[in-house]
Design an enzyme around this catalytic site. Sequence first.
Site, short mmCIF file in Angstrom:
data_model
loop_
_atom_site.label_atom_id
_atom_site.label_comp_id
_atom_site.label_asym_id
_atom_site.label_seq_id
_atom_site.Cartn_x
_atom_site.Cartn_y
_atom_site.Cartn_z
N HIS A 47 -1.70 -41.37 -40.11
CA HIS A 47 -1.18 -42.34 -39.15
C HIS A 47 0.34 -41.71 -38.79
O HIS A 47 1.00 -40.99 -39.41
CB HIS A 47 -0.73 -43.59 -39.81
CG HIS A 47 -2.09 -44.54 -39.97
ND1 HIS A 47 -2.20 -45.85 -39.90
CD2 HIS A 47 -3.47 -43.97 -40.08
CE1 HIS A 47 -3.29 -46.36 -40.01
NE2 HIS A 47 -4.15 -45.18 -40.12
N GLU A 49 3.28 -43.07 -38.67
CA GLU A 49 4.25 -43.63 -39.46
C GLU A 49 4.21 -42.60 -40.87
O GLU A 49 5.38 -42.30 -41.41
CB GLU A 49 4.18 -45.20 -40.05
CG GLU A 49 4.27 -46.13 -38.69
CD GLU A 49 2.95 -46.34 -38.28
OE1 GLU A 49 2.70 -47.59 -37.83
OE2 GLU A 49 1.95 -45.65 -38.35
#
Length: 142
Positions: A47, A49
């Site tokens: 992801h 993040e």
Amino acid sequence: MEQALLLAKEAANEGEIPVGCVITDENGTVIGRGHNRRESCSDATAHAEIEAIREACRSRKDWRLDGCTIYVTLEPCPMCAGAIINSRLSTVVYGARDAVSGSCGSVIDLFSECYGHSPAVFPDILKEDCSSVLREFFQKLR
């Protein structure tokens, strides 16, 4: 957030769900960047993040990112919220809310639980721009 939006658009161009993320230190210097790479890496944890947190930790040579701010175009999921807690990021700024897996208040607010660390959260920053990138991506898939 504008830099995170550019990364989201880059992800879309690569066929990834368009989520972008930038982490800044206390002085506003970018120390981490990422965008979704789940498809290209065949990795459920790739992801935006997580990519940005990994880069920021390498940049700081420390797993602790206290004093830093994470800017992400989509509300973090449970995995990413957990990584934010574990890396001690001080502030979370996000654009679009995620009614399916948003863990900063949409489905659940993991930051309000007793984990020993709670970042400040600022939702809906450039919400329309962030939502638009996602909407356009999914319209093209249909």
